[in-house]
Design an enzyme around this catalytic site. Structure first.
Site, PDB file in Angstrom:
ATOM      1  N   ASP A 150       0.848  -1.195   0.000  1.00 51.83           N
ATOM      2  CA  ASP A 150       0.000   0.000   0.000  1.00 51.83           C
ATOM      3  C   ASP A 150       0.879   1.240   0.000  1.00 51.83           C
ATOM      4  O   ASP A 150       1.547   1.534   0.997  1.00 51.83           O
ATOM      5  CB  ASP A 150      -0.911  -0.011   1.227  1.00 51.83           C
ATOM      6  CG  ASP A 150      -1.962   1.096   1.189  1.00 51.83           C
ATOM      7  OD1 ASP A 150      -1.854   1.986   0.324  1.00 51.83           O
ATOM      8  OD2 ASP A 150      -2.874   1.076   2.029  1.00 51.83           O
ATOM      9  N   ASP A 351      -1.468   5.972  -6.562  1.00 46.64           N
ATOM     10  CA  ASP A 351      -1.933   5.014  -5.563  1.00 46.64           C
ATOM     11  C   ASP A 351      -1.958   3.604  -6.134  1.00 46.64           C
ATOM     12  O   ASP A 351      -2.571   3.365  -7.180  1.00 46.64           O
ATOM     13  CB  ASP A 351      -3.321   5.416  -5.070  1.00 46.64           C
ATOM     14  CG  ASP A 351      -3.801   4.557  -3.906  1.00 46.64           C
ATOM     15  OD1 ASP A 351      -2.973   4.219  -3.039  1.00 46.64           O
ATOM     16  OD2 ASP A 351      -4.993   4.216  -3.864  1.00 46.64           O
TER      17      ASP A 351
END
Length: 471
Positions: A150, A351
């Site tokens: 992440d 992201d």
């Protein structure tokens, strides 16, 4: 030189259509042509064939050197496979909407309450994100565990025994009692001070992280040894989660790669120069992507763009975007649509957890309309999920589509391969324009648009690089 550059680019597109991104360092003003082919060809039959999951190649760890990990999408995990592509797609879009909502909440600076820790544990299929996974070793001796990566998170954590509330994972839950290198962190430690929402119980540092979508982890902070590829890293601060609500579909926990000091990148610090590089392998291939750490992995020849800092959301990697291009022409959208304000509003985030690129509504509408104008000859299809621009390409072998480009701050232009913006949503030949409007001023460059492109972060110097390699 320009004619030669154009000829080589055209030749590459003809020989290997829609397989690699094109990067230019030439900037243009609004309405001027981009110095690249205005169109490229998308192989429809090949794209539809790629919706069938194929076994991963068995090159496994033989080519891994140093701190290098194999990266794979959740759809390719052995414990989580839907055979039906449309079902996989719809599930991915549901996860994506939740991920975007969580990112928007975290970047807005809004506070949220931690979920009720007595709540029922839900499966990863029903809740949350977790798109790309790596396999690392935790403890001594090393216990192999699947971990979600992440780029917007600043903590490394794994589920731990004794586990009073845990979601299902594919490997045995890590037991710190069986690790010779596990060491709890005291409340007085400076490491404990660096953790948000830390506390103290029985002299041991406690942590608590909520991801804004109902998922959370809660437990004790510890120092532990991690095995990353063929590299062993000692004294990494990790969360040992005894109460976890899951969004991670079989994974043991999360490998935070964000910009904060407690992420793996931040903790490696001077050892790697806060440098790492990843390549998200394209859908439908039988190979792995890669995640590597260290200055030595930063490629020569990449197009480097300054990272921007948002003090309100320091975990996220913000990049400068000045505009968009379709078919060789810059879309009439103001640069202000992508600007990060002094108060921390707007901006553009890279992201790994978001699939589909989001753009502010007005920018998206202009971008979509420009694409529609250049594809008026293609038969339309009804909207699907979050996509409002779809095509019925059943029976086509290849189609010619306009190029799609990101104008990056400082001059570089990233022109995407066709497979990164026109994607199959079923096995029958329905393809959709893989962008969506953002419910706020924040833009997010998602992993579908990043696929197949080497992306490198030089955190110490504050740059992100695109290319030159592909995967």
């Amino acid at each position: 030189m320009l004619i030669l550059h154009l000829f080589i680019t055209c030749l590459l597109l003809l020989l290997s259509p829609a397989l690699s991104a094109t990067i230019s360092t030439t900037s243009t003003s609004s309405g001027h042509a981009i110095p690249f082919p205005h169109y490229e060809h998308l192989n429809i039959k090949q794209s539809i064939a790629s919706t069938t999951l194929r076994p991963l190649s068995s090159d496994s760890d033989s080519n891994n050197t140093g701190a290098r990990l194999q990266l794979l999408h959740r759809d390719k995990l052995p414990f989580h496979r839907h055979k039906d592509h449309r079902r996989r797609f719809l599930s991915r879009m549901q996860r994506d909407s939740r991920r975007v909502a969580a990112v928007l909440r975290r970047t807005s600076g809004a506070a949220y309450e931690t979920a009720d820790f007595g709540a029922e544990v839900v499966s990863g299929m029903e809740q949350g994100s977790g798109e790309y996974f790596v396999r690392i070793g935790v403890g001594s001796p090393a216990r192999s565990q699947y971990m979600v990566i992440d780029s917007g998170s600043d903590i490394v954590w794994v589920q731990c025994q004794p586990c009073s509330q845990c979601y299902h994972q594919s490997d045995p839950v890590f037991d710190p009692a069986e690790s010779a290198s596990f060491s709890g962190v005291s409340c007085s430690s400076t490491v404990c001070d660096r953790v948000e929402n830390s506390g103290c119980h029985g002299g041991r540092c406690k942590y608590e992280v909520s991801y804004g979508d109902g998922s959370y982890t809660k437990g004790t902070l510890a120092l532990e040894t991690l095995s990353i590829g063929h590299t062993t890293v000692q004294n990494v601060a990790i969360g040992c989660g005894h109460m976890n609500r899951g969004m991670f579909v079989g994974a043991a926990g999360l490998l935070g790669l964000g910009g904060g000091s407690m992420s793996l990148v931040g903790q490696l610090g001077s050892q790697t120069g806060q440098a790492f590089s990843y390549c998200l392998v394209s859908r439908g291939t039988a190979s792995y992507g890669s995640l590597e750490f260290g200055r030595s992995v930063l490629p020569v020849g990449a197009a480097w763009v300054p990272l921007l800092q948002n003090l309100r959301a320091p975990s996220f990697y913000y990049v400068g975007l000045s505009g968009l291009g379709v078919g060789g022409t810059r879309v009439p959208v103001s640069e202000d649509a992508f600007r990060l304000s002094e108060s921390g509003d707007g901006g553009v985030v890279m992201d790994t957890g978001t699939a589909v690129t989001r753009l502010p509504s007005a920018a998206y509408a202009a971008f979509r309309d420009a694409f529609l104008a250049e594809t008026a000859n293609l038969p339309r299809a009804a909207a699907v999920s979050i996509f409002d621009t779809c095509y019925d390409l059943n029976g086509f072998v290849t189609v010619r589509v306009p190029t799609v480009s990101f104008f990056l701050l400082g001059g570089p232009i990233l022109t995407l391969p066709a497979r990164n913006f026109l994607i199959p949503v079923d096995e029958r030949g329905t393809f959709c324009f893989a962008f969506a409007p953002s419910p706020s001023d924040l833009s997010i460059i998602g992993n579908i648009q990043q696929e197949g492109i080497q992306i490198s972060f030089n955190g110490a110097n504050g740059y992100v690089g695109f290319g030159p390699n592909v995967c």
